[in-house]
Design an enzyme around this catalytic site. Structure first.
Site, PDB file in Angstrom:
ATOM      1  N   PRO A  23       0.793  -1.230   0.000  1.00  0.00           N
ATOM      2  CG  PRO A  23      -0.144  -1.137   2.113  1.00  0.00           C
ATOM      3  CD  PRO A  23       0.527  -2.074   1.159  1.00  0.00           C
ATOM      4  CG  ASN A  24      -0.277   4.344   1.207  1.00  0.00           C
ATOM      5  OD1 ASN A  24      -1.235   4.887   0.667  1.00  0.00           O
ATOM      6  ND2 ASN A  24      -0.355   3.815   2.412  1.00  0.00           N
ATOM      7  NE  ARG A  66       0.189  13.216  -2.199  1.00  0.00           N
ATOM      8  CZ  ARG A  66      -0.285  14.433  -2.360  1.00  0.00           C
ATOM      9  NH1 ARG A  66       0.201  15.422  -1.692  1.00  0.00           N
ATOM     10  NH2 ARG A  66      -1.281  14.664  -3.202  1.00  0.00           N
ATOM     11  CE1 TYR A 109       8.868   5.371   2.804  1.00  0.00           C
ATOM     12  CE2 TYR A 109       7.325   7.209   2.683  1.00  0.00           C
ATOM     13  CZ  TYR A 109       7.782   6.074   3.319  1.00  0.00           C
ATOM     14  OH  TYR A 109       7.171   5.628   4.457  1.00  0.00           O
ATOM     15  CG  ASN A 112       8.502  -1.875   0.244  1.00  0.00           C
ATOM     16  OD1 ASN A 112       7.936  -1.987   1.337  1.00  0.00           O
ATOM     17  ND2 ASN A 112       9.058  -0.738  -0.149  1.00  0.00           N
ATOM     18  CB  ALA A 131       1.628   0.088   6.434  1.00  0.00           C
ATOM     19  CG  HIS A 148       5.271  -2.394  10.048  1.00  0.00           C
ATOM     20  ND1 HIS A 148       6.601  -2.750  10.078  1.00  0.00           N
ATOM     21  CD2 HIS A 148       5.194  -1.325   9.198  1.00  0.00           C
ATOM     22  CE1 HIS A 148       7.293  -1.932   9.283  1.00  0.00           C
ATOM     23  NE2 HIS A 148       6.455  -1.069   8.741  1.00  0.00           N
ATOM     24  CD  GLU A 182      10.636  -7.295   6.020  1.00  0.00           C
ATOM     25  OE1 GLU A 182      10.435  -8.417   6.546  1.00  0.00           O
ATOM     26  OE2 GLU A 182      10.683  -6.239   6.669  1.00  0.00           O
ATOM     27  CG  HIS A 221      11.180  -2.133   4.515  1.00  0.00           C
ATOM     28  ND1 HIS A 221       9.814  -2.117   4.381  1.00  0.00           N
ATOM     29  CD2 HIS A 221      11.479  -3.258   5.198  1.00  0.00           C
ATOM     30  CE1 HIS A 221       9.309  -3.180   4.968  1.00  0.00           C
ATOM     31  NE2 HIS A 221      10.294  -3.895   5.471  1.00  0.00           N
ATOM     32  CG  LEU A 222      11.676   2.635  -1.005  1.00  0.00           C
ATOM     33  CD1 LEU A 222      10.304   3.254  -1.211  1.00  0.00           C
ATOM     34  CD2 LEU A 222      12.621   3.031  -2.117  1.00  0.00           C
ATOM     35  NE  ARG A 249       9.983   6.082   8.500  1.00  0.00           N
ATOM     36  CZ  ARG A 249       9.067   5.949   7.537  1.00  0.00           C
ATOM     37  NH1 ARG A 249       9.204   5.024   6.613  1.00  0.00           N
ATOM     38  NH2 ARG A 249       8.023   6.757   7.506  1.00  0.00           N
ATOM     39  NE  ARG A 290       6.938   4.298   9.807  1.00  0.00           N
ATOM     40  CZ  ARG A 290       5.827   4.409   9.075  1.00  0.00           C
ATOM     41  NH1 ARG A 290       5.450   3.422   8.294  1.00  0.00           N
ATOM     42  NH2 ARG A 290       5.097   5.501   9.111  1.00  0.00           N
TER      43      ARG A 290
HETATM   44  O1  CA2 Z   1      10.406   2.160   3.722  1.00  0.00           O
HETATM   45  C1  CA2 Z   1       9.605   1.439   3.152  1.00  0.00           C
HETATM   46  O2  CA2 Z   1       9.807   0.970   2.034  1.00  0.00           O
HETATM   47  C2  CA2 Z   1       8.254   1.144   3.814  1.00  0.00           C
HETATM   48  O3  CA2 Z   1       7.874  -0.182   3.458  1.00  0.00           O
HETATM   49  C3  CA2 Z   1       7.284   2.151   3.245  1.00  0.00           C
HETATM   50  C4  CA2 Z   1       5.912   2.073   3.874  1.00  0.00           C
HETATM   51  C5  CA2 Z   1       5.997   2.111   5.392  1.00  0.00           C
HETATM   52  O4  CA2 Z   1       4.715   1.904   5.950  1.00  0.00           O
HETATM   53  C6  CA2 Z   1       6.952   1.054   5.920  1.00  0.00           C
HETATM   54  O5  CA2 Z   1       7.024   1.178   7.326  1.00  0.00           O
HETATM   55  C7  CA2 Z   1       8.318   1.231   5.328  1.00  0.00           C
HETATM   56  C8  CA2 Z   1       5.045   3.263   3.430  1.00  0.00           C
HETATM   57  C9  CA2 Z   1       4.977   3.425   1.953  1.00  0.00           C
HETATM   58  C10 CA2 Z   1       4.409   4.792   1.687  1.00  0.00           C
HETATM   59  O6  CA2 Z   1       4.939   5.209   0.455  1.00  0.00           O
HETATM   60  C11 CA2 Z   1       4.782   6.522   0.142  1.00  0.00           C
HETATM   61  C12 CA2 Z   1       5.510   6.974  -0.914  1.00  0.00           C
HETATM   62  C13 CA2 Z   1       5.427   8.279  -1.289  1.00  0.00           C
HETATM   63  C14 CA2 Z   1       4.600   9.131  -0.614  1.00  0.00           C
HETATM   64  C15 CA2 Z   1       3.852   8.686   0.452  1.00  0.00           C
HETATM   65  C16 CA2 Z   1       3.929   7.366   0.835  1.00  0.00           C
END
Ligand code: CA2
Length: 145
Positions: free
Chosen positions: A9-10, A17, A22, A73, A76, A79, A97, A99-100, A106, A110
């Site tokens: 997701p996201n 954003r 990210y 990836n 969220a 978690h 697994e 993550h960016l 953080r 997380r």
């Molecule tokens: O760091 C990562 O790759 C995460 O998987 C990103 C997730 C976060 O919930 C994990 O804890 C760590 C969130 C992805 C949100 O991606 C966005 C990208 C651009 C703008 C807003 C959100």
């Protein structure tokens, strides 16, 4: 060699954003680069992103008998999702697994991953390069690198 890249997701918002956390790259650009890197190592890479837990579970099921490895990836869901954990264990396909961001630098929530203890490995904190490092790790694990 067939591999699957899953994004949760996201992550479709990448490049639009929160560049401070990210980065500037879009998900499409990351996927394209990774497809090329995989191809250079003799592997075909399928990419799938969804904001829906069940859609990710179904894509994992579809990988059974097709993909030899998964890069994930889970965003969220990393978690929170027992369903994704069960799906990955259910198909018994080795996964990495990634993550960016460095999730351990953080918020506390997380720091816990429901996937990490069953992953081949975890890559976290290198921005878009986390994808390339995860690919290298997975190919190495599969004896292809
Ligand atoms: O760091 C990562 O790759 C995460 O998987 C990103 C997730 C976060 O919930 C994990 O804890 C760590 C969130 C992805 C949100 O991606 C966005 C990208 C651009 C703008 C807003 C959100």
């Amino acid at each position: 060699m067939h591999l699957l890249l899953l994004n949760g997701p996201n992550l479709n918002l990448l490049g639009q954003r929160e560049p401070g956390i990210y980065g500037n790259g879009t998900l499409a650009s990351i996927e394209e680069r990774l497809r090329q890197e995989a191809k250079a190592e003799g592997a075909e890479l399928d990419c799938f992103q969804s904001n829906f837990e069940g859609a990710l579970v179904e894509r994992i099921h579809q990988a059974m008998g097709l993909s030899q490895g998964i890069l994930i990836n889970a965003g969220a869901y990393t978690h929170t999702s027992i369903a994704l954990r069960d799906a990955l264990l259910g198909v018994a396909i080795p996964f990495v697994e990634l993550h960016l961001s460095n999730t351990h630098a953080r918020e506390n929530f997380r720091h816990r991953s429901l996937l990490a203890d069953r992953a081949v490995g975890v890559v976290s904190g290198f921005g878009p390069m986390s994808y390339s490092l995860a690919l290298q790790g997975l190919l190495h694990h599969l004896g292809q690198f």
